[in-house]
Motif scaffolding. Structure first.
Motif, PDB file in Angstrom:
ATOM      1  N   VAL A   1     -50.239  18.676  -6.163  1.00 15.31           N
ATOM      2  CA  VAL A   1     -50.978  18.752  -7.425  1.00 15.31           C
ATOM      3  C   VAL A   1     -50.755  17.431  -8.146  1.00 15.31           C
ATOM      4  O   VAL A   1     -49.626  16.974  -8.270  1.00 15.31           O
ATOM      5  N   LEU A   2     -51.843  16.824  -8.603  1.00 11.85           N
ATOM      6  CA  LEU A   2     -51.762  15.495  -9.191  1.00 11.85           C
ATOM      7  C   LEU A   2     -52.645  15.416 -10.425  1.00 11.85           C
ATOM      8  O   LEU A   2     -53.797  15.851 -10.404  1.00 11.85           O
ATOM      9  N   MET A   3     -52.123  14.870 -11.511  1.00 11.69           N
ATOM     10  CA  MET A   3     -52.910  14.601 -12.703  1.00 11.69           C
ATOM     11  C   MET A   3     -53.232  13.111 -12.681  1.00 11.69           C
ATOM     12  O   MET A   3     -52.321  12.281 -12.584  1.00 11.69           O
ATOM     13  N   ALA A   4     -54.519  12.767 -12.755  1.00 11.53           N
ATOM     14  CA  ALA A   4     -54.919  11.370 -12.593  1.00 11.53           C
ATOM     15  C   ALA A   4     -56.194  11.083 -13.365  1.00 11.53           C
ATOM     16  O   ALA A   4     -56.848  11.982 -13.893  1.00 11.53           O
ATOM     17  N   LYS A   5     -56.539   9.788 -13.396  1.00  4.05           N
ATOM     18  CA  LYS A   5     -57.781   9.325 -14.014  1.00  4.05           C
ATOM     19  C   LYS A   5     -58.670   8.763 -12.905  1.00  4.05           C
ATOM     20  O   LYS A   5     -58.202   8.000 -12.059  1.00  4.05           O
ATOM     21  N   ILE A   6     -59.939   9.119 -12.917  1.00  3.66           N
ATOM     22  CA  ILE A   6     -60.882   8.594 -11.925  1.00  3.66           C
ATOM     23  C   ILE A   6     -61.189   7.147 -12.279  1.00  3.66           C
ATOM     24  O   ILE A   6     -61.608   6.854 -13.395  1.00  3.66           O
ATOM     25  N   VAL A   7     -60.942   6.228 -11.329  1.00  2.00           N
ATOM     26  CA  VAL A   7     -61.159   4.806 -11.596  1.00  2.00           C
ATOM     27  C   VAL A   7     -62.340   4.240 -10.808  1.00  2.00           C
ATOM     28  O   VAL A   7     -62.736   3.102 -11.036  1.00  2.00           O
ATOM     29  N   ARG A   8     -62.899   5.016  -9.892  1.00  2.00           N
ATOM     30  CA  ARG A   8     -64.120   4.613  -9.193  1.00  2.00           C
ATOM     31  C   ARG A   8     -64.997   5.838  -9.052  1.00  2.00           C
ATOM     32  O   ARG A   8     -64.549   6.887  -8.604  1.00  2.00           O
TER      33      ARG A   8
END
Length: 146
Positions: free
Chosen positions: A5-12
């Motif tokens: 499980v990962l919390m992230a920001k879409i960069v592409r």
């Protein structure tokens, strides 16, 4: 069992394509998440989704969205210029938005927020206090003695 499980920001932005027989949709995107060490830059990872999830992601998510991803983590060993490098790739089974703009003004939408009682709440509605076993409102516990 391999689960991540990962919390992230879409960069592409998600890129939708299909398998050679045009039967199965595949979406690829890059995400960025904070590095545990404060001196290191954020880490990036390739994320892949298949099938209906792939088409949903391509339609609903764009660069800059904050998301929670769950799926299988895969490590590939790639040789580049004589060096072997490990590359992480996440094949997701679920995606959850953390901030979506409902009206384009940069404020997070609240229409998907579900409170503890299980019904959707309006922005103007005040939530009921959450009480602990002693009947104390836990929402107002600002000073916790240590």
């Amino acid at each position: 069992m391999n689960s991540c499980v990962l919390m992230a920001k879409i960069v592409r932005n998600p890129e939708l394509r299909y398998t050679q027989d045009n039967q199965l949709a595949v979406t690829e995107m890059m995400v960025e998440f904070d590095n545990p060490s404060p001196n290191n830059p954020p880490s990036t990872m390739k994320v892949i989704a298949w099938g209906n999830l792939a088409t949903d992601i391509e339609q609903k998510y764009t660069e800059g969205n904050q998301v929670v991803l769950s799926g299988r983590l895969k490590m590939d060993l790639v040789e580049r210029q004589g060096y072997k490098e490990k590359i992480a790739e996440l094949t997701i089974s679920h995606i959850y938005p953390l901030n979506t703009n409902s009206n384009g003004n940069g404020n997070p939408a609240r229409n998907n927020v579900v409170n503890i009682k299980g019904y959707q709440s309006d922005d103007n509605e005040q939530e009921d206090p959450i009480l602990d076993n002693d009947g104390v409102d836990t929402n107002t516990l600002d000073n916790i003695p240590f």
